[in-house]
Design a protein around this motif. Sequence first.
Motif, short mmCIF file in Angstrom:
data_model
loop_
_atom_site.label_atom_id
_atom_site.label_comp_id
_atom_site.label_asym_id
_atom_site.label_seq_id
_atom_site.Cartn_x
_atom_site.Cartn_y
_atom_site.Cartn_z
N THR A 194 0.83 -1.20 0.00
CA THR A 194 0.00 0.00 0.00
C THR A 194 0.87 1.25 0.00
O THR A 194 1.97 1.24 0.53
CB THR A 194 -0.92 0.03 1.23
N SER A 195 0.34 2.28 -0.61
CA SER A 195 1.00 3.59 -0.58
C SER A 195 0.17 4.61 0.19
O SER A 195 0.49 5.79 0.23
CB SER A 195 1.23 4.10 -2.01
N LYS A 196 -0.91 4.13 0.80
CA LYS A 196 -1.81 5.01 1.53
C LYS A 196 -1.34 5.16 2.98
O LYS A 196 -0.65 4.30 3.52
CB LYS A 196 -3.24 4.47 1.52
N LYS A 197 -1.78 6.25 3.61
CA LYS A 197 -1.38 6.49 5.00
C LYS A 197 -2.54 6.85 5.90
O LYS A 197 -2.45 6.69 7.11
CB LYS A 197 -0.33 7.62 5.06
N THR A 198 -3.63 7.37 5.35
CA THR A 198 -4.74 7.78 6.20
C THR A 198 -5.55 6.58 6.65
O THR A 198 -5.58 5.54 5.98
CB THR A 198 -5.66 8.77 5.44
N ASP A 237 -8.26 5.42 3.96
CA ASP A 237 -7.73 4.70 2.79
C ASP A 237 -7.22 3.31 3.18
O ASP A 237 -7.42 2.34 2.44
CB ASP A 237 -6.60 5.51 2.15
N LEU A 238 -6.57 3.20 4.33
CA LEU A 238 -6.07 1.90 4.77
C LEU A 238 -7.23 0.95 5.09
O LEU A 238 -7.15 -0.25 4.80
CB LEU A 238 -5.19 2.07 6.01
N GLY A 278 -0.71 3.74 16.66
CA GLY A 278 -0.60 4.85 15.73
C GLY A 278 -1.94 5.53 15.51
O GLY A 278 -2.99 4.87 15.49
N ASN A 330 -3.29 6.82 12.87
CA ASN A 330 -4.02 6.41 11.67
C ASN A 330 -4.62 5.01 11.81
O ASN A 330 -5.53 4.65 11.05
CB ASN A 330 -3.11 6.46 10.44
#
Length: 474
Positions: free
Chosen positions: A27-31, A34-35, A61, A63
């Motif tokens: 994954t390139s998502k962080k929020t 989106d995750l 964490g 997020n």
Amino acid sequence: MCQIIRYVSLQKDQYVVEESFIDFIKTSKKTGHDLAIEIQQKLIDDDLDIGNCRGQAYDNGANMAGKYQGVQAHIQKSNELARFLPCTAHSLNLLGVHAARVSIKMVNFFGVVQQIFNFFSGSTRRWEMLKKVLKCTLKTHSDTRWASKYNAIHSLCTQLEEVLTALREISEDPSFGDGVAAAKGLLKQITFNFVCYLVFWDKILHIVYRANIVLQSANISIDEGCRIILGLKNALQDLRSGNTDEIISQSTSICEKSSIEAAFSQGRVRKVRKMPGEIASDEVFSREQQFRIDYFNVLDTFLSQMQWRFDKMTEVNDDFCFLTGSSLESWSVIDPKKNAMDLGLLYAKDIEPAEFVSEVESFKFMAASVFPNLKKSTPLQLLNGIRDFSLTSAYPNIEIAYRIFLTMPVTTASCERGFSKLKLIKTYLRSTMGQERLTGLAILSIENRLAKTLDYDEVINEFASRKARRIANL
């Protein structure tokens, strides 16, 4: 992300708690939003219904664990029964991190410990000098892996005399060049104050480290985790209720063996200018008084944060605690019935509330006659006992309740172990490896217990049969 599924499975007529590696999710998502979408999509791709999920665990964490916008909050919008439990081991880690920053003296103390390790590890010659006098080596530490702090503090505390011997030899040998001045600087910082902090932290970290190791077990249950946290809290409270005389006495003994002056050094008293008409003056604490203040501040930080960091786990345990062996033996009939109704309404999709209350009312007496040592029986033993004595048809809702309880995750240690394997598998020599091959190798490595049961001849024959079409085409 590392995907681990925790479940209760039936193996050889016995229920066991399993945590199985499924996949690495690229994954390139962080929020958190989106995750959560990617996690739910992965479950759909794996043909897993998120409606069957009864628990989710992540680290602390924002997020992931955020109350409103974290992954757990978005998952619960899709399935309110997927109760979130923050990783217990990570929460324990954060307790130590915050306690280690309670004052500037604590920060400086851990800085000196790291400087000692860096001094010897920065030169092969100095490291060889250290190995001549040490039974084992020094360790480094970090905030992300709290067990490393215990290893660093304990190795230095038990070998301080030998470390000082190595530092003194280096400081008197001009051939070490710049290391001479650095060794003299470190010797000045290893005072009686430093030794007191070293002994103090060794005591605390020893207790926390043992609890952390047990909490990282893959098949630990919520009730066992709560008892471990309670035991840790009681141990820290015992240190808090005591005094520092024992630590000072032990530090004095270490200093006498190491030729260090066994007395608190008194720093320069800073004079504060008074304004015209000002009469009151700030109280000046001695180094010994300051050490006692830091001692209690660290323990107070541990104890105060333990009041709320494990609330989620305690809440889940309170919902199911009437089904434990000790509760079934000691509680009255009325209490389990009330708790059973509350639990039945909470998990109305899985169990029938009215029937569940009726089952609990009679199971209390059935369990007392069936299990010879009911008080010490764990939920897993009670679940297996229901099957062993053919009580499944009589108590189906209780069996489901036990399975839900045992499915609840305590830590995410299995995910961390998965990332450790990822570092070993995806090296710079395999930088072009695709996701499918990476997942396959990870499954073989992480689930090696199952991989060892494979019949390699059968696998080879199946592989050969799939490639037989090439021969036919020729």
